[in-house]
Design an enzyme around this catalytic site. Structure first.
Site, PDB file in Angstrom:
ATOM      1  N   CYS A 115      34.879  39.283  56.855  1.00 39.12           N
ATOM      2  CA  CYS A 115      35.368  39.925  55.633  1.00 39.12           C
ATOM      3  C   CYS A 115      35.760  41.383  55.847  1.00 39.12           C
ATOM      4  CB  CYS A 115      34.320  39.836  54.528  1.00 39.12           C
ATOM      5  SG  CYS A 115      33.916  38.135  54.050  1.00 39.12           S
ATOM      6  N   HIS A 262      37.466  44.302  49.039  1.00 42.24           N
ATOM      7  CA  HIS A 262      37.527  42.942  49.579  1.00 42.24           C
ATOM      8  C   HIS A 262      37.228  41.968  48.454  1.00 42.24           C
ATOM      9  CE1 HIS A 262      36.601  39.277  51.594  1.00 42.24           C
ATOM     10  NE2 HIS A 262      35.305  39.396  51.399  1.00 42.24           N
ATOM     11  N   ASN A 292      38.370  33.860  47.974  1.00 44.50           N
ATOM     12  CA  ASN A 292      38.034  34.806  49.046  1.00 44.50           C
ATOM     13  C   ASN A 292      38.781  34.376  50.309  1.00 44.50           C
ATOM     14  OD1 ASN A 292      36.888  36.255  51.142  1.00 44.50           O
ATOM     15  ND2 ASN A 292      34.780  35.991  50.455  1.00 44.50           N
TER      16      ASN A 292
END
Length: 335
Positions: A115, A262, A292
């Site tokens: 991430c 993020h 995501n």
């Protein structure tokens, strides 16, 4: 000392839209359950009938970014490719991009920071440019999550969150004072590595073990996430990384024109927005549409925000990420 600035942005997501209602064919869940916990309404998953892979999506995004930078593939000096889901265990996606875009034999580096991958990659590119080693660097974040998710009730805590896609940025040398990337800040805490991880397959659980086990109850070959534990750490580390970036540049939270977090969970982003007292027009979220996308999430969101005119000349843009590793960081940019 040179500085670096983003001169081109691009993204690509698969056409195949998977809604929360679509997921009910594989698992016990509901649109309400998913939205309440994550804010996600739909995500894009690669259709196996198409040509799309992690590298192919990265190449599609890269072509757009290079064109928007007013450059050609031959102007790119170096490639940095961030992903946790490469097409092959090895080699990585960077060399595939060099081939797919028919580039000269420039260097290609792969970053495996999940991430935080795009943040780490941007920081590395910035240092290469500031030292004068390279002039134009192609930075890509791309993910194919859908090919490795456990599409069942057991795996729903992870599977409902993740989507596929890619984004790319061209980072170029500039001599403008006070413009471009002002600073980057990177951190890790490996003691929590297994709280968000894919344990196998790996060199510790390789092909013979997979064949011998042949155990349908073994979940180690799918991503694992301790959701509440990750959430609690994320809200702390996000805040720390943002404050660190602002402090390093003598800035205050009121100086932020656009925060691109993020896209891990809309609830995390909303918590951070409230903590920093930022209005809705100063935070950009698109997790509702894409889920995501890990290393691709920040660059996709940054590209969309720029395309929509929400980022303008001289704006202070802050990028921040937290994820598996644990790793986290921030990048402060004067646009």
């Amino acid at each position: 000392m040179y500085s670096s600035k983003i001169t081109g942005l691009g993204y690509y997501v698969p056409e195949n839209v998977v809604t929360n209602d679509d997921l009910t064919q594989w698992m016990e869940t509901s649109d309400e359950w998913i939205q309440e916990r994550t804010g996600i309404k739909e995500r894009r998953w690669i259709d196996p009938k198409t040509e799309d892979t992690t590298a192919v999506m990265g190449a599609k995004a890269a072509r757009i970014a290079i064109e928007r930078a007013g450059l050609t593939k031959d102007d790119i000096d170096f490639i940095i490719f961030a992903t946790l889901s490469p097409d092959m265990y090895f080699p990585g996606g960077g060399v595939q991009i060099q081939d797919m875009l028919d580039m000269p034999t420039i260097g290609a580096l792969d970053v495996r920071n999940q991430c935080s991958g795009f943040i780490y990659s941007l920081s590395v590119a910035d240092q290469f440019i500031k030292t004068g080693m390279y002039k134009n660097i192609l930075v890509i974040g791309a993910e194919n999550h859908s090919g490795g998710l456990e599409k069942s009730t057991r795996g729903r805590g992870v599977t409902v969150i993740f989507g596929d896609g890619a984004g790319a940025a061209v980072l170029s040398r500039t001599e403008e004072k006070g413009k471009g990337i002002l600073s980057s800040h990177l951190h890790s805490e490996g003691k929590h590595a297994k709280e968000l991880a894919l344990i196998g397959p790996s060199t510790n659980r390789w092909v013979p073990e997979i064949i011998e086990a042949n155990d349908p109850e073994d979940a180690s070959y799918f991503p694992h996430m301790n959701g509440q534990f990750v959430f609690k750490h994320a809200v702390v580390r996000f805040s720390e990384a943002i404050i660190e970036g602002l402090t390093a540049n003598g800035l205050q939270k009121d100086d932020i024109d656009m925060l691109i977090p993020h896209q891990a969970n809309l609830r995390i982003a909303q918590f951070i927005q409230k903590k920093f007292e930022l209005s809705n027009d100063k935070v950009y979220n698109n997790i509702m549409r894409y889920g995501n996308t890990t290393a691709a999430s920040i660059i996709i969101a940054l590209t969309e925000a720029w395309e929509e005119g929400k980022i303008k000349e001289d704006d202070l843009v802050v990028l921040a990420a937290f994820g598996s590793g644990f790793t986290w960081g921030s990048v402060v940019i004067r646009w």
